[in-house]
Write an enzyme that holds these catalytic residues in place. Sequence first.
Site, PDB file in Angstrom:
ATOM      1  N   TYR A   1      35.161 -19.943 -18.883  1.00  0.00           N
ATOM      2  CA  TYR A   1      35.424 -19.556 -17.504  1.00  0.00           C
ATOM      3  C   TYR A   1      36.801 -20.004 -17.022  1.00  0.00           C
ATOM      4  O   TYR A   1      37.372 -19.399 -16.134  1.00  0.00           O
ATOM      5  CB  TYR A   1      34.369 -20.170 -16.569  1.00  0.00           C
ATOM      6  CG  TYR A   1      33.098 -19.379 -16.477  1.00  0.00           C
ATOM      7  CD1 TYR A   1      32.276 -19.243 -17.583  1.00  0.00           C
ATOM      8  CD2 TYR A   1      32.724 -18.782 -15.285  1.00  0.00           C
ATOM      9  CE1 TYR A   1      31.099 -18.528 -17.504  1.00  0.00           C
ATOM     10  CE2 TYR A   1      31.540 -18.068 -15.191  1.00  0.00           C
ATOM     11  CZ  TYR A   1      30.734 -17.947 -16.301  1.00  0.00           C
ATOM     12  OH  TYR A   1      29.575 -17.235 -16.209  1.00  0.00           O
TER      13      TYR A   1
ATOM     14  N   LYS B   1      26.584 -23.758 -30.242  1.00  0.00           N
ATOM     15  CA  LYS B   1      26.715 -22.815 -31.357  1.00  0.00           C
ATOM     16  C   LYS B   1      27.556 -23.518 -32.422  1.00  0.00           C
ATOM     17  O   LYS B   1      28.636 -23.052 -32.825  1.00  0.00           O
ATOM     18  CB  LYS B   1      27.373 -21.507 -30.846  1.00  0.00           C
ATOM     19  CG  LYS B   1      27.371 -20.366 -31.835  1.00  0.00           C
ATOM     20  CD  LYS B   1      25.994 -19.776 -32.114  1.00  0.00           C
ATOM     21  CE  LYS B   1      26.071 -18.722 -33.209  1.00  0.00           C
ATOM     22  NZ  LYS B   1      24.726 -18.308 -33.700  1.00  0.00           N
TER      23      LYS B   1
ATOM     24  N   ASP C   1      21.331 -19.077 -29.806  1.00  0.00           N
ATOM     25  CA  ASP C   1      20.537 -17.863 -30.061  1.00  0.00           C
ATOM     26  C   ASP C   1      19.053 -18.217 -30.224  1.00  0.00           C
ATOM     27  O   ASP C   1      18.165 -17.533 -29.718  1.00  0.00           O
ATOM     28  CB  ASP C   1      21.072 -17.076 -31.277  1.00  0.00           C
ATOM     29  CG  ASP C   1      21.379 -17.950 -32.485  1.00  0.00           C
ATOM     30  OD1 ASP C   1      21.327 -19.194 -32.366  1.00  0.00           O
ATOM     31  OD2 ASP C   1      21.675 -17.382 -33.561  1.00  0.00           O
TER      32      ASP C   1
ATOM     33  N   ASP D   1      25.154 -19.983 -18.142  1.00  0.00           N
ATOM     34  CA  ASP D   1      25.095 -18.800 -17.269  1.00  0.00           C
ATOM     35  C   ASP D   1      24.027 -17.842 -17.776  1.00  0.00           C
ATOM     36  O   ASP D   1      23.169 -17.372 -17.033  1.00  0.00           O
ATOM     37  CB  ASP D   1      26.469 -18.112 -17.251  1.00  0.00           C
ATOM     38  CG  ASP D   1      26.466 -16.863 -16.393  1.00  0.00           C
ATOM     39  OD1 ASP D   1      25.930 -16.922 -15.265  1.00  0.00           O
ATOM     40  OD2 ASP D   1      26.994 -15.822 -16.841  1.00  0.00           O
TER      41      ASP D   1
ATOM     42  N   ASP E   1      19.816 -17.278 -16.296  1.00  0.00           N
ATOM     43  CA  ASP E   1      19.247 -16.002 -15.839  1.00  0.00           C
ATOM     44  C   ASP E   1      17.966 -15.689 -16.616  1.00  0.00           C
ATOM     45  O   ASP E   1      16.981 -15.217 -16.052  1.00  0.00           O
ATOM     46  CB  ASP E   1      20.242 -14.842 -16.048  1.00  0.00           C
ATOM     47  CG  ASP E   1      21.042 -14.539 -14.790  1.00  0.00           C
ATOM     48  OD1 ASP E   1      21.244 -15.465 -13.972  1.00  0.00           O
ATOM     49  OD2 ASP E   1      21.474 -13.378 -14.604  1.00  0.00           O
TER      50      ASP E   1
HETATM   51  C1  IPM Z   1      26.280 -17.659 -11.569  1.00  0.00           C
HETATM   52  C2  IPM Z   1      27.006 -16.347 -11.432  1.00  0.00           C
HETATM   53  C3  IPM Z   1      28.510 -16.617 -11.492  1.00  0.00           C
HETATM   54  C4  IPM Z   1      28.800 -17.274 -12.828  1.00  0.00           C
HETATM   55  C5  IPM Z   1      29.378 -15.364 -11.266  1.00  0.00           C
HETATM   56  C6  IPM Z   1      29.102 -14.736  -9.923  1.00  0.00           C
HETATM   57  C7  IPM Z   1      30.852 -15.660 -11.418  1.00  0.00           C
HETATM   58  O1  IPM Z   1      26.590 -15.467 -12.411  1.00  0.00           O
HETATM   59  O2  IPM Z   1      26.462 -18.539 -10.703  1.00  0.00           O
HETATM   60  O3  IPM Z   1      25.532 -17.811 -12.529  1.00  0.00           O
HETATM   61  O4  IPM Z   1      28.958 -16.563 -13.837  1.00  0.00           O
HETATM   62  O5  IPM Z   1      28.866 -18.492 -12.880  1.00  0.00           O
HETATM   63 MG    MG Z   2      25.017 -16.173 -13.654  1.00  0.00          MG
END
Ligand code: IPM
Ligand code: MG
Length: 361
Positions: free
Chosen positions: A146, A195, A227, A251, A255
């Site tokens: 990032y 990884k 993975d 990240d 999710d």
């Molecule tokens: C998160 C989001 C952010 C990230 C985006 C919006 C830049 O997906 O907070 O997980 O990737 O960190």
């Molecule tokens: Mg995210």
Amino acid sequence: MEMKIGVIKGDGIGPEIVGEAMKVLDRIAEVYGHSISYTQLLMGGASIDVNGIPLTDDTLEQAKNCDAVLMGSIGGDAKTSPWYQLEPSKRPEAGLLALRKGLNLFANLRPAMLYPELKGACPLKEEIADRGFDMMIMRELTGGLYFGRRSTQIEDGVTVARDELTYSEEEIRRIAKRGFDIAMKRRKKVTSVDKANVLDSSRLWRKVTEEVAADYPEVQLENMLVDNCAMQLVKDPAQFDVILTENMFGDILSDEASMVTGSIGMLPSASLNETKFGLYEPSGGSAPDIAGKGIANPIATILSAAMMLRFSFDLDREADAVEASVSEVLKEGYRTIDIMSEGMKQIGTKEMGDLISSHIR
Ligand code: IPM
Ligand code: MG
């Protein structure tokens, strides 16, 4: 207690869900005798509309002067929103990254647990959901891909893009320590995800994490390849206590973890630095497709406010009260559409906020 809270309502569903979290905080202040002052801050698309850039120096300074910041979500539809006609460094997400970096928020905590009431919304097989799970994803937030150098250029007539993945041992050590500290207060297990079979940065991650582990003899450290971790999260999520990982892997895995809880609308997060300051936001996005419809789930933002009470203000009793109230409302069968299942009562964003605040005692 006097709490000086910065508020970034943000874009999309942001203003709706933050409004409900503020309602709950106000109720806490009333019941437990605290006083809150809110400072509205602009970041993301909302800031682009007013200032032309997603985060101004002035806003960053104002955020630094608060005890903590509560945030909704930022960004819009990349296909239709004019924000995405701007160069990448001026888009909404760049504001969030600049805020994280500017406040040195290197430790991102994303707790993912399955509420027994929401087992029906869990997409996993029944026997897996029945076992339940309760994990804390610790994501490094100010390093890695990032924040590495990036470029897109033409080389020998071909367009080539580069993103650099850098970690120093200090960056790894400070997040690893946080991970082990948190594990000491939980079930004393850390799964460090990397990884290391491919990446140098991951080999360093593993080495430093093992060094840190030596200072925490009570905590069990396990190394897992990313993975495999993605697979284990759907196969056997109950095995995880603290997942410690770098920015990009965190990240993606967070999710995934949120979805197995039933909905991304349930997952709060805290981003912390070396002080008591923190930025608290739902893990989900701004969901522009449902913005303004009054149907977004405010629970992740409300639970983020609870994390704020706990981590930035040391108000454990108040944080417990918010979390208990969320559980009660779910037990009573109230659901927003994203976690709706048969026989439950479907309600909107506002009603959910009202119910959760009225249950606080
Ligand atoms: C998160 C989001 C952010 C990230 C985006 C919006 C830049 O997906 O907070 O997980 O990737 O960190
Ligand atoms: Mg995210």
